[in-house]
Scaffold this motif. Structure first.
Motif, PDB file in Angstrom:
ATOM      1  N   PRO A   1      -6.389  -8.053  -1.458  1.00 40.92           N
ATOM      2  CA  PRO A   1      -7.040  -6.835  -1.957  1.00 40.92           C
ATOM      3  C   PRO A   1      -7.484  -5.896  -0.831  1.00 40.92           C
ATOM      4  CG  PRO A   1      -7.849  -8.748  -3.153  1.00 40.92           C
ATOM      5  CD  PRO A   1      -6.986  -9.270  -2.037  1.00 40.92           C
ATOM      6  N   GLU A   2      -7.899  -6.445   0.300  1.00 42.29           N
ATOM      7  CA  GLU A   2      -8.329  -5.605   1.428  1.00 42.29           C
ATOM      8  C   GLU A   2      -7.161  -4.820   2.016  1.00 42.29           C
ATOM      9  OE1 GLU A   2     -10.939  -8.783   0.476  1.00 42.29           O
ATOM     10  OE2 GLU A   2      -8.928  -9.032   1.314  1.00 42.29           O
ATOM     11  N   VAL A   3      -6.028  -5.492   2.171  1.00 45.91           N
ATOM     12  CA  VAL A   3      -4.840  -4.819   2.715  1.00 45.91           C
ATOM     13  C   VAL A   3      -4.362  -3.752   1.735  1.00 45.91           C
ATOM     14  CG1 VAL A   3      -2.398  -5.151   3.319  1.00 45.91           C
ATOM     15  CG2 VAL A   3      -4.132  -6.729   4.214  1.00 45.91           C
ATOM     16  N   ARG A   4      -4.355  -4.075   0.449  1.00 47.10           N
ATOM     17  CA  ARG A   4      -3.923  -3.099  -0.560  1.00 47.10           C
ATOM     18  C   ARG A   4      -4.854  -1.887  -0.585  1.00 47.10           C
ATOM     19  NH1 ARG A   4      -2.680  -4.234  -6.089  1.00 47.10           N
ATOM     20  NH2 ARG A   4      -0.932  -2.817  -5.804  1.00 47.10           N
ATOM     21  N   ALA A   5      -6.147  -2.117  -0.429  1.00 46.44           N
ATOM     22  CA  ALA A   5      -7.116  -1.008  -0.398  1.00 46.44           C
ATOM     23  C   ALA A   5      -6.848  -0.115   0.810  1.00 46.44           C
ATOM     24  CB  ALA A   5      -8.536  -1.538  -0.378  1.00 46.44           C
ATOM     25  N   SER A   6      -6.536  -0.717   1.945  1.00 44.08           N
ATOM     26  CA  SER A   6      -6.225   0.053   3.152  1.00 44.08           C
ATOM     27  C   SER A   6      -4.951   0.877   2.957  1.00 44.08           C
ATOM     28  CB  SER A   6      -6.070  -0.901   4.340  1.00 44.08           C
ATOM     29  OG  SER A   6      -5.687  -0.194   5.500  1.00 44.08           O
ATOM     30  N   ILE A   7      -3.946   0.262   2.345  1.00 47.56           N
ATOM     31  CA  ILE A   7      -2.686   0.978   2.083  1.00 47.56           C
ATOM     32  C   ILE A   7      -2.940   2.144   1.131  1.00 47.56           C
ATOM     33  CG2 ILE A   7      -0.410   0.808   0.998  1.00 47.56           C
ATOM     34  CD1 ILE A   7      -0.324  -2.122   2.046  1.00 47.56           C
ATOM     35  N   LYS A   8      -3.686   1.895   0.064  1.00 49.44           N
ATOM     36  CA  LYS A   8      -3.981   2.959  -0.912  1.00 49.44           C
ATOM     37  C   LYS A   8      -4.698   4.124  -0.241  1.00 49.44           C
ATOM     38  CE  LYS A   8      -6.182   4.002  -5.281  1.00 49.44           C
ATOM     39  NZ  LYS A   8      -6.746   3.515  -6.523  1.00 49.44           N
ATOM     40  N   GLN A   9      -5.696   3.821   0.577  1.00 57.03           N
ATOM     41  CA  GLN A   9      -6.435   4.879   1.272  1.00 57.03           C
ATOM     42  C   GLN A   9      -5.507   5.664   2.203  1.00 57.03           C
ATOM     43  OE1 GLN A   9      -9.534   3.537   3.944  1.00 57.03           O
ATOM     44  NE2 GLN A   9     -10.624   5.482   3.778  1.00 57.03           N
ATOM     45  N   SER A  10      -4.643   4.969   2.918  1.00 57.61           N
ATOM     46  CA  SER A  10      -3.697   5.636   3.817  1.00 57.61           C
ATOM     47  C   SER A  10      -2.721   6.518   3.049  1.00 57.61           C
ATOM     48  CB  SER A  10      -2.926   4.601   4.650  1.00 57.61           C
ATOM     49  OG  SER A  10      -3.796   3.895   5.509  1.00 57.61           O
ATOM     50  N   LEU A  11      -2.276   6.049   1.889  1.00 55.78           N
ATOM     51  CA  LEU A  11      -1.376   6.844   1.050  1.00 55.78           C
ATOM     52  C   LEU A  11      -2.070   8.126   0.594  1.00 55.78           C
ATOM     53  CD1 LEU A  11       0.174   4.002  -1.133  1.00 55.78           C
ATOM     54  CD2 LEU A  11       1.425   5.435   0.503  1.00 55.78           C
ATOM     55  N   GLU A  12      -3.319   8.011   0.179  1.00 60.87           N
ATOM     56  CA  GLU A  12      -4.071   9.200  -0.260  1.00 60.87           C
ATOM     57  C   GLU A  12      -4.241  10.193   0.883  1.00 60.87           C
ATOM     58  OE1 GLU A  12      -7.508   7.249  -1.863  1.00 60.87           O
ATOM     59  OE2 GLU A  12      -6.609   7.058  -3.863  1.00 60.87           O
ATOM     60  N   LEU A  13      -4.551   9.689   2.081  1.00 61.69           N
ATOM     61  CA  LEU A  13      -4.710  10.556   3.244  1.00 61.69           C
ATOM     62  C   LEU A  13      -3.396  11.224   3.636  1.00 61.69           C
ATOM     63  CD1 LEU A  13      -7.095   8.354   5.427  1.00 61.69           C
ATOM     64  CD2 LEU A  13      -7.675  10.504   4.248  1.00 61.69           C
ATOM     65  N   ALA A  14      -2.270  10.543   3.361  1.00 63.03           N
ATOM     66  CA  ALA A  14      -0.943  11.089   3.670  1.00 63.03           C
ATOM     67  C   ALA A  14      -0.405  11.961   2.531  1.00 63.03           C
ATOM     68  CB  ALA A  14       0.037   9.958   3.969  1.00 63.03           C
ATOM     69  N   ASN A  15      -1.260  12.245   1.537  1.00 65.05           N
ATOM     70  CA  ASN A  15      -0.890  13.090   0.391  1.00 65.05           C
ATOM     71  C   ASN A  15       0.230  12.463  -0.447  1.00 65.05           C
ATOM     72  OD1 ASN A  15      -1.477  15.298  -1.173  1.00 65.05           O
ATOM     73  ND2 ASN A  15       0.028  16.620  -0.175  1.00 65.05           N
ATOM     74  N   LYS A  16       0.238  11.153  -0.549  1.00 68.41           N
ATOM     75  CA  LYS A  16       1.192  10.422  -1.399  1.00 68.41           C
ATOM     76  C   LYS A  16       0.425   9.869  -2.601  1.00 68.41           C
ATOM     77  CE  LYS A  16       4.088   9.252   2.576  1.00 68.41           C
ATOM     78  NZ  LYS A  16       4.834  10.446   2.529  1.00 68.41           N
ATOM     79  N   ARG A  17      -0.239  10.787  -3.299  1.00 65.51           N
ATOM     80  CA  ARG A  17      -1.174  10.405  -4.344  1.00 65.51           C
ATOM     81  C   ARG A  17      -0.516   9.785  -5.578  1.00 65.51           C
ATOM     82  NH1 ARG A  17      -3.400  15.155  -2.173  1.00 65.51           N
ATOM     83  NH2 ARG A  17      -5.350  14.697  -1.085  1.00 65.51           N
ATOM     84  N   SER A  18       0.712  10.210  -5.893  1.00 66.76           N
ATOM     85  CA  SER A  18       1.324   9.656  -7.106  1.00 66.76           C
ATOM     86  C   SER A  18       1.605   8.165  -6.949  1.00 66.76           C
ATOM     87  CB  SER A  18       2.599  10.416  -7.484  1.00 66.76           C
ATOM     88  OG  SER A  18       3.588  10.250  -6.509  1.00 66.76           O
ATOM     89  N   ILE A  19       1.932   7.716  -5.735  1.00 65.16           N
ATOM     90  CA  ILE A  19       2.109   6.282  -5.501  1.00 65.16           C
ATOM     91  C   ILE A  19       0.744   5.607  -5.410  1.00 65.16           C
ATOM     92  CG2 ILE A  19       2.967   4.539  -3.883  1.00 65.16           C
ATOM     93  CD1 ILE A  19       5.281   6.336  -3.272  1.00 65.16           C
TER      94      ILE A  19
END
Length: 195
Positions: free
Chosen positions: A173-191
């Motif tokens: 869950p920690e790694v997934r949370a980090s990936i999700k946050q990075s995706l949002e910061l990279a403007n990949k919000r739909s994923i």
């Protein structure tokens, strides 16, 4: 087993949401000339109330010859490269994606009234957001009927839905949370919304 169990998506609401967001289907059809399938790409509209997809194609499209046959509709959602930097180097380089496969029976529509109804539904749905919104009724009825002679109108009745959402579900869950946050910061919000 492929895809691995942790990447399989069975939630029908999530599958239908992806289909609605990404309505261009790659359709695999039977092909008598070889062991491979014919493939065509067709935008389809899913009608929840009747549990059918509707579409139209050119008369010469091989799909128009598939009445009463089974086909597979493949829908691809958004996708992107997963850099190890998105997880503080706790993953290898990979690819994130979501896809839906729908096995469906084909029904070619013959009724002129039904053809007009399908065209109205498709255009009113896909014209949303356009100003002014174009309407099929802007075309005189006689011209519409002439145009419809060059098209095949189709209903696809789903018999099986399946999804493959490869979104690092095999990570903590920690790694997934980090990936999700990075995706949002990279403007990949739909994923990121799928996490």
């Amino acid at each position: 087993m492929y895809p691995p169990t942790h990447f399989q998506e069975h939630n029908i609401e999530r599958l239908q949401a992806l289909v609605e967001q990404f309505p261009l289907a790659s359709i695999l059809m039977p092909c008598s000339q070889s062991d491979l399938n014919n493939i065509c790409q067709v935008p389809v509209l899913y009608e929840h109330s009747r549990n059918v997809f509707i579409a139209h194609v050119a008369k010469h499209n091989p799909l128009a010859q598939c009445d009463k046959q089974s086909v597979k509709l493949l829908f691809s959602g958004d996708n992107c490269y997963l850099s190890p930097s998105y997880s503080n180097n706790k993953t290898l380089p990979s690819w994130l994606y979501s896809s839906v496969q729908v096995t469906a029976n084909v029904n070619i529509i013959e009724s002129d009234n039904e053809k007009d109804k399908i065209m109205r539904q498709l255009t009113s749905h896909f014209e949303q957001g356009f100003t002014p919104m174009w309407k099929i009724t802007d075309v005189p009825k006689s011209n519409r009927q002439a145009m419809y002679q060059h098209l095949s109108f189709i209903e696809f009745t789903p018999t099986h839905w399946s999804g493959n959402f490869k979104l690092s579900q095999n990570k903590s869950p920690e790694v997934r949370a980090s990936i999700k946050q990075s995706l949002e910061l990279a403007n990949k919000r739909s994923i990121a919304k799928l996490f």
